[in-house]
Each structure stands twice: as structure tokens, then as C-alpha cells.
Design an enzyme around this catalytic site. Sequence first.
Site, PDB file in Angstrom:
ATOM      1  CB  SER A 143      -0.735  -0.114   1.406  1.00 14.38           C
ATOM      2  OG  SER A 143      -1.357   1.112   1.506  1.00 14.38           O
ATOM      3  CE1 TYR A 156      -4.230  -2.162   5.297  1.00 16.84           C
ATOM      4  CE2 TYR A 156      -3.519   0.235   4.722  1.00 16.84           C
ATOM      5  CZ  TYR A 156      -3.804  -0.895   4.258  1.00 16.84           C
ATOM      6  OH  TYR A 156      -4.180  -1.241   3.146  1.00 16.84           O
TER       7      TYR A 156
HETATM    8  P1  NDP Z   1     -11.807  -5.173  -0.012  1.00 17.56           P
HETATM    9  O1  NDP Z   1     -12.332  -5.221   1.341  1.00 17.56           O
HETATM   10  O2  NDP Z   1     -12.603  -5.060  -1.114  1.00 17.56           O
HETATM   11  O3  NDP Z   1     -11.331  -6.827  -0.268  1.00 17.56           O
HETATM   12  C1  NDP Z   1     -10.626  -7.442   0.790  1.00 17.56           C
HETATM   13  C2  NDP Z   1     -10.658  -8.896   0.219  1.00 17.56           C
HETATM   14  O4  NDP Z   1      -9.747  -9.712   1.326  1.00 17.56           O
HETATM   15  C3  NDP Z   1     -12.124  -9.457   0.015  1.00 17.56           C
HETATM   16  O5  NDP Z   1     -12.032 -10.528  -0.843  1.00 17.56           O
HETATM   17  C4  NDP Z   1     -11.806 -10.451   1.478  1.00 17.56           C
HETATM   18  O6  NDP Z   1     -12.688 -11.579   1.370  1.00 17.56           O
HETATM   19  C5  NDP Z   1     -10.543 -10.863   1.739  1.00 17.56           C
HETATM   20  N1  NDP Z   1     -10.262 -11.244   3.004  1.00 17.56           N
HETATM   21  C6  NDP Z   1     -10.420 -10.387   4.159  1.00 17.56           C
HETATM   22  N2  NDP Z   1      -9.848 -11.347   5.365  1.00 17.56           N
HETATM   23  C7  NDP Z   1      -9.750 -12.347   4.818  1.00 17.56           C
HETATM   24  C8  NDP Z   1      -9.368 -13.626   5.351  1.00 17.56           C
HETATM   25  N3  NDP Z   1      -9.043 -13.912   6.531  1.00 17.56           N
HETATM   26  N4  NDP Z   1      -9.157 -14.758   4.426  1.00 17.56           N
HETATM   27  C9  NDP Z   1      -9.391 -14.645   3.240  1.00 17.56           C
HETATM   28  N5  NDP Z   1      -9.682 -13.529   2.591  1.00 17.56           N
HETATM   29  C10 NDP Z   1      -9.887 -12.531   3.477  1.00 17.56           C
HETATM   30  O7  NDP Z   1     -10.300  -4.555  -0.072  1.00 17.56           O
HETATM   31  P2  NDP Z   1      -9.453  -4.268  -1.313  1.00 17.56           P
HETATM   32  O8  NDP Z   1      -9.501  -5.102  -2.554  1.00 17.56           O
HETATM   33  O9  NDP Z   1      -9.301  -2.990  -1.361  1.00 17.56           O
HETATM   34  O10 NDP Z   1      -8.218  -4.858  -0.477  1.00 17.56           O
HETATM   35  C11 NDP Z   1      -7.348  -5.828  -1.165  1.00 17.56           C
HETATM   36  C12 NDP Z   1      -5.796  -5.517  -0.799  1.00 17.56           C
HETATM   37  O11 NDP Z   1      -5.282  -4.345  -1.285  1.00 17.56           O
HETATM   38  C13 NDP Z   1      -5.654  -5.508   0.728  1.00 17.56           C
HETATM   39  O12 NDP Z   1      -4.515  -6.156   0.944  1.00 17.56           O
HETATM   40  C14 NDP Z   1      -5.447  -3.997   1.022  1.00 17.56           C
HETATM   41  O13 NDP Z   1      -4.710  -3.759   2.127  1.00 17.56           O
HETATM   42  C15 NDP Z   1      -4.825  -3.685  -0.222  1.00 17.56           C
HETATM   43  N6  NDP Z   1      -4.999  -2.195  -0.474  1.00 17.56           N
HETATM   44  C16 NDP Z   1      -5.963  -1.649  -0.786  1.00 17.56           C
HETATM   45  C17 NDP Z   1      -6.135  -0.080  -1.091  1.00 17.56           C
HETATM   46  C18 NDP Z   1      -7.378   0.412  -1.184  1.00 17.56           C
HETATM   47  O14 NDP Z   1      -7.520   1.744  -1.622  1.00 17.56           O
HETATM   48  N7  NDP Z   1      -8.531  -0.156  -1.697  1.00 17.56           N
HETATM   49  C19 NDP Z   1      -4.964   0.622  -0.884  1.00 17.56           C
HETATM   50  C20 NDP Z   1      -3.883   0.080  -0.783  1.00 17.56           C
HETATM   51  C21 NDP Z   1      -3.824  -1.565  -0.462  1.00 17.56           C
HETATM   52  P3  NDP Z   1     -13.485 -12.191   2.294  1.00 17.56           P
HETATM   53  O15 NDP Z   1     -14.284 -11.166   3.250  1.00 17.56           O
HETATM   54  O16 NDP Z   1     -14.751 -13.038   1.561  1.00 17.56           O
HETATM   55  O17 NDP Z   1     -12.795 -13.156   3.023  1.00 17.56           O
END
Ligand code: NDP
Length: 247
Positions: A143, A156
Amino acid sequence: MTQAIKDKVVVITGASSGLGEATARLLSAQSAIVVLGARRTDRLQSLADEVSSSGGKALAVTTDVTNCDQVKRLVDAAVQTYGRIDVIINNAGLMPQAPLERLKVDEWNRTIDVNIKGVLYGIAAALPYMQQQKAGHIINVSSVAGHKVGPGFAVYAATKHAVRALSEGLRQEVKPYNIRTTVISPGAVATELPNSVTEPDVAEKVRKSYEIAIPADSFARAVAFAMSQPEDVDVNEILFRPTSQAL
Ligand code: NDP
């Protein structure tokens, strides 16, 4: 269509929403085979069905990335079904921001478990296959918070700094195996991520800071860029933001 993406077996954690979902869509549109992991089976399955009904190949495997055995099962399923794993995208993550003085110890633990240990479990599951294949690509999601620290997101940011440190160590260690490593650090991208903030006042600030967020496709295109380089080109870091993001 990019030849370097066509028929690649790509495992994506956190594929049930946001960046992971957008990446599954973009890569499968370019004829990659996608293996989808997350906890919400219904969402994974409907994405896999959507990919299949447009002529692509997708497999949904319910996975909690805080469970090492489940992550191994996800990667094993990819290899058993499609014969190999070309790419793993360790993308699952949480962002429950709050000042440290609020002592959200359970949230600290959960953030560390998903954002750091989840990435390590992905590496542990994929690395033995990739070493054997003498080929592979490990993409970890950090990030802007892996480069910057600020009040309210120390934990974070610590997890995302850790992802960069792990990725750099991994990069150096896997040279003998012809494995590529990429760490992608997005700025604000419009996904469900801000929903993981539980403190109402912090959630409101985060919501405001996400008014400038760009579509999730921006991340998917960064993945496709790194994957589609010639085999001897290893794109190690990508940092991108909305054009209007200052931090
Ligand atoms: P979302 O919340 O839309 O997606 C997060 C995903 O992670 C979901 O598919 C969720 O699926 C999954 N997840 C969470 N906990 C678990 C778990 N214990 N096991 C398996 N899967 C899990 O957020 P983003 O798509 O934005 O996030 C994706 C990545 O991008 C993250 O690492 C985030 O830190 C990073 N990021 C995002 C930014 C942004 O602005 N959006 C900026 C910088 C980095 P489910 O709940 O079904 O398990």
C-alpha cells in the site's frame, strides 16, 4: 490478448471483492486461468460462474488466509486441477484504522494475521511448487501505507511495511529458482476496504479521504503489466495513486 497472460494459472487471495475480484475479471478476459480464494463462498462461486459462462476457466476455493492449511489447500487445488501454479497474488487484507491509544488489540491481531501471516502462508503454499517448476511469479499487495506512516494507521502501515520487507527478502532468495516477485502499493482505490474501519469518527475521515478513489481496474492493470513482461524482466515494485492523492 497478451501471450504472457494466456493460460497462466493465477491464484488470487481476497478474490471475493475489490482489487482481487477486478484482477480475476481482467486476467480471465485475457485468457488466464483464475483460482479464487476468500471466505465468502457465494461471492467467489458467482465470480467463477461468470468467468466460466464467458468461456474462461475459474475455480473457487473457500479460504481463510489466517489458516495456513487452508491456503495450502487453495494452492494445491490449483495444481491438482490445472497442473501448475504460475502466479500467486497475495492480496487479501484488512484496514481497521484507529489511533493506538484506543487499544484495539483484537483488531491489531486480526490485521497482523491477515495482512502479514496471510501473505507468508501464500508464500509457503506456492514456493515449493515454483521451486520445483523453476518458474513462477509471487505478487504481494502492500500500500502507500507501506511507504508512509501517519496518525491513526500505524498498525496497518506496519503490516504493509512488513509486506514490502518480506517481498524484498523473497526477491533476493528466489533468484536461483527463476521466480519473479512484485510488490504492488496502491493509493486510494474504490473497494470495500474502508468498511473494515470500526471506529465511527475514523470511518468518516477514511470515507472522506476515499472520495478521490480510483476504480479497482487500475490495480488489475498493474498486475497485468508486471505479468506480461518478458520472462527475463522482473518488475519488483509498483507504487500508484489517484492523480489527486497528496499523501
Ligand atoms: P476489499 O475489502 O474489497 O477486499 C478485501 C478482500 O480480502 C476480500 O475479498 C476479503 O474476502 C478478503 N479477506 C479479508 N480477510 C480475509 C481472510 N481472513 N481470509 C481470506 N480472505 C480475506 O478491499 P481491497 O480489495 O481494497 O483490498 C485488497 C488488498 O489491497 C488489501 O491487502 C488492502 O490492504 C490492499 N490495498 C487496498 C487499497 C485500497 O484503497 N482499496 C490501497 C492499498 C492497499 P472475504 O471477506 O470474503 O474473506
